[in-house]
Design a protein around this motif. Structure first.
Motif, PDB file in Angstrom:
ATOM      1  N   MET A  16       0.752  -2.058   0.115  1.00  0.00           N
ATOM      2  CA  MET A  16      -0.059   0.149   0.098  1.00  0.00           C
ATOM      3  C   MET A  16       0.886   1.239  -0.313  1.00  0.00           C
ATOM      4  SD  MET A  16      -3.313   1.437   2.704  1.00  0.00           S
ATOM      5  CE  MET A  16      -4.188  -0.140   2.643  1.00  0.00           C
ATOM      6  N   SER A  17       0.279   2.234  -0.667  1.00  0.00           N
ATOM      7  CA  SER A  17       1.447   3.696  -1.350  1.00  0.00           C
ATOM      8  C   SER A  17       1.169   4.528  -0.067  1.00  0.00           C
ATOM      9  CB  SER A  17       1.355   4.144  -2.138  1.00  0.00           C
ATOM     10  OG  SER A  17       0.118   4.442  -2.230  1.00  0.00           O
ATOM     11  N   ASN A  18       1.895   5.411  -0.020  1.00  0.00           N
ATOM     12  CA  ASN A  18       1.767   6.519   1.275  1.00  0.00           C
ATOM     13  C   ASN A  18       0.358   7.036   1.123  1.00  0.00           C
ATOM     14  OD1 ASN A  18       4.013   6.055   2.724  1.00  0.00           O
ATOM     15  ND2 ASN A  18       4.788   7.761   2.467  1.00  0.00           N
ATOM     16  N   GLU A  19      -0.453   7.304   0.074  1.00  0.00           N
ATOM     17  CA  GLU A  19      -0.862   8.111  -0.452  1.00  0.00           C
ATOM     18  C   GLU A  19      -2.527   7.265  -0.217  1.00  0.00           C
ATOM     19  OE1 GLU A  19      -1.361   9.878  -4.743  1.00  0.00           O
ATOM     20  OE2 GLU A  19       0.330  10.159  -4.128  1.00  0.00           O
ATOM     21  N   GLU A  20      -2.059   6.134  -0.473  1.00  0.00           N
ATOM     22  CA  GLU A  20      -3.601   4.617   0.053  1.00  0.00           C
ATOM     23  C   GLU A  20      -3.289   4.662   1.204  1.00  0.00           C
ATOM     24  OE1 GLU A  20      -3.410   1.703  -3.485  1.00  0.00           O
ATOM     25  OE2 GLU A  20      -1.551   1.147  -2.268  1.00  0.00           O
ATOM     26  N   LYS A  21      -2.207   4.550   2.297  1.00  0.00           N
ATOM     27  CA  LYS A  21      -2.523   4.599   3.691  1.00  0.00           C
ATOM     28  C   LYS A  21      -3.049   6.048   4.353  1.00  0.00           C
ATOM     29  CE  LYS A  21       1.353   1.984   4.294  1.00  0.00           C
ATOM     30  NZ  LYS A  21       2.882   2.063   4.827  1.00  0.00           N
ATOM     31  N   ILE A  22      -2.817   7.483   3.735  1.00  0.00           N
ATOM     32  CA  ILE A  22      -2.664   8.475   4.045  1.00  0.00           C
ATOM     33  C   ILE A  22      -4.951   8.566   3.885  1.00  0.00           C
ATOM     34  CG2 ILE A  22      -3.467  11.049   3.581  1.00  0.00           C
ATOM     35  CD1 ILE A  22      -0.069  11.073   3.479  1.00  0.00           C
ATOM     36  N   GLU A  23      -5.385   8.360   2.861  1.00  0.00           N
ATOM     37  CA  GLU A  23      -7.216   7.936   2.046  1.00  0.00           C
ATOM     38  C   GLU A  23      -7.483   7.275   3.233  1.00  0.00           C
ATOM     39  OE1 GLU A  23      -9.812   6.681  -1.561  1.00  0.00           O
ATOM     40  OE2 GLU A  23      -7.412   7.759  -2.443  1.00  0.00           O
ATOM     41  N   VAL A  24      -7.015   6.537   4.007  1.00  0.00           N
ATOM     42  CA  VAL A  24      -6.938   5.482   4.635  1.00  0.00           C
ATOM     43  C   VAL A  24      -7.876   6.073   5.674  1.00  0.00           C
ATOM     44  CG1 VAL A  24      -7.325   3.392   5.472  1.00  0.00           C
ATOM     45  CG2 VAL A  24      -7.171   3.169   3.406  1.00  0.00           C
ATOM     46  N   ALA A  25      -6.630   6.389   6.183  1.00  0.00           N
ATOM     47  CA  ALA A  25      -6.677   7.025   7.530  1.00  0.00           C
ATOM     48  C   ALA A  25      -7.532   8.163   7.586  1.00  0.00           C
ATOM     49  CB  ALA A  25      -5.086   7.682   7.889  1.00  0.00           C
ATOM     50  N   GLU A  26      -7.658   8.890   5.979  1.00  0.00           N
ATOM     51  CA  GLU A  26      -8.656   9.937   6.301  1.00  0.00           C
ATOM     52  C   GLU A  26     -10.056   9.526   6.391  1.00  0.00           C
ATOM     53  OE1 GLU A  26      -7.714  12.456   2.848  1.00  0.00           O
ATOM     54  OE2 GLU A  26      -5.892  13.656   4.136  1.00  0.00           O
ATOM     55  N   GLN A  27     -10.029   9.034   5.419  1.00  0.00           N
ATOM     56  CA  GLN A  27     -12.064   7.955   6.093  1.00  0.00           C
ATOM     57  C   GLN A  27     -12.245   7.679   7.247  1.00  0.00           C
ATOM     58  OE1 GLN A  27     -14.242   7.693   3.616  1.00  0.00           O
ATOM     59  NE2 GLN A  27     -15.756   7.286   4.440  1.00  0.00           N
ATOM     60  N   ARG A  28     -10.935   6.948   7.935  1.00  0.00           N
ATOM     61  CA  ARG A  28     -11.831   6.358   9.157  1.00  0.00           C
ATOM     62  C   ARG A  28     -11.340   7.572  10.237  1.00  0.00           C
ATOM     63  NH1 ARG A  28     -13.602   3.232  12.118  1.00  0.00           N
ATOM     64  NH2 ARG A  28     -12.442   2.334  13.895  1.00  0.00           N
ATOM     65  N   ILE A  29     -10.924   9.394  10.138  1.00  0.00           N
ATOM     66  CA  ILE A  29     -10.969  10.051  11.292  1.00  0.00           C
ATOM     67  C   ILE A  29     -12.766  10.178  10.957  1.00  0.00           C
ATOM     68  CG2 ILE A  29     -10.103  12.529  11.468  1.00  0.00           C
ATOM     69  CD1 ILE A  29      -7.596  11.781  10.407  1.00  0.00           C
ATOM     70  N   ILE A  30     -12.613  10.754   9.550  1.00  0.00           N
ATOM     71  CA  ILE A  30     -13.951  11.201   9.008  1.00  0.00           C
ATOM     72  C   ILE A  30     -15.379  10.532   9.980  1.00  0.00           C
ATOM     73  CG2 ILE A  30     -16.380  11.607   7.177  1.00  0.00           C
ATOM     74  CD1 ILE A  30     -13.742  11.985   5.315  1.00  0.00           C
ATOM     75  N   GLU A  31     -15.337   8.991   9.544  1.00  0.00           N
ATOM     76  CA  GLU A  31     -16.038   7.363  10.406  1.00  0.00           C
ATOM     77  C   GLU A  31     -15.927   8.032  12.056  1.00  0.00           C
ATOM     78  OE1 GLU A  31     -14.297   3.978   9.394  1.00  0.00           O
ATOM     79  OE2 GLU A  31     -14.958   4.352   7.413  1.00  0.00           O
ATOM     80  N   LEU A  32     -14.976   7.664  12.669  1.00  0.00           N
ATOM     81  CA  LEU A  32     -14.566   8.616  14.345  1.00  0.00           C
ATOM     82  C   LEU A  32     -15.161   9.951  14.811  1.00  0.00           C
ATOM     83  CD1 LEU A  32     -11.506   6.853  14.616  1.00  0.00           C
ATOM     84  CD2 LEU A  32     -13.065   6.176  15.059  1.00  0.00           C
ATOM     85  N   LYS A  33     -15.188  11.125  13.485  1.00  0.00           N
ATOM     86  CA  LYS A  33     -15.826  12.334  14.094  1.00  0.00           C
ATOM     87  C   LYS A  33     -16.915  12.021  13.907  1.00  0.00           C
ATOM     88  CE  LYS A  33     -12.227  14.831  12.817  1.00  0.00           C
ATOM     89  NZ  LYS A  33     -11.487  16.316  11.768  1.00  0.00           N
ATOM     90  N   THR A  34     -17.435  11.345  12.880  1.00  0.00           N
ATOM     91  CA  THR A  34     -19.067  10.464  12.920  1.00  0.00           C
ATOM     92  C   THR A  34     -20.251  10.881  13.567  1.00  0.00           C
ATOM     93  OG1 THR A  34     -19.012  10.876  10.196  1.00  0.00           O
ATOM     94  CG2 THR A  34     -20.731  10.707  11.224  1.00  0.00           C
ATOM     95  N   LEU A  35     -19.365   9.604  14.080  1.00  0.00           N
ATOM     96  CA  LEU A  35     -19.558   8.199  15.725  1.00  0.00           C
ATOM     97  C   LEU A  35     -19.340   9.200  16.791  1.00  0.00           C
ATOM     98  CD1 LEU A  35     -20.934   5.926  15.924  1.00  0.00           C
ATOM     99  CD2 LEU A  35     -18.363   5.462  16.657  1.00  0.00           C
TER     100      LEU A  35
END
Length: 52
Positions: free
Chosen positions: A1-20
């Motif tokens: 997994m590239s750094n860009e992919e890791k960042i994208e996954v992490a950003e999505q997780r942050i959105i999920e956690l903030k929403t929760l």
């Protein structure tokens, strides 16, 4: 997994956690299943908006 992919996954997780967290702060729903359904609906809506 590239750094860009890791960042994208992490950003999505942050959105999920903030929403929760926001949901927990503003909701009286005590059922975990109801909470999960609610958060999944919000995230699905965001995905549809993002894809459009």
């Amino acid at each position: 997994m590239s750094n860009e992919e890791k960042i994208e996954v992490a950003e999505q997780r942050i959105i999920e956690l903030k929403t929760l967290i926001n949901h927990w702060k503003t909701s009286d729903i005590s059922s975990r299943r109801a909470t999960v359904d609610f958060v999944e609906a919000i995230l699905a809506d965001r995905q549809r908006t993002k894809a459009a």
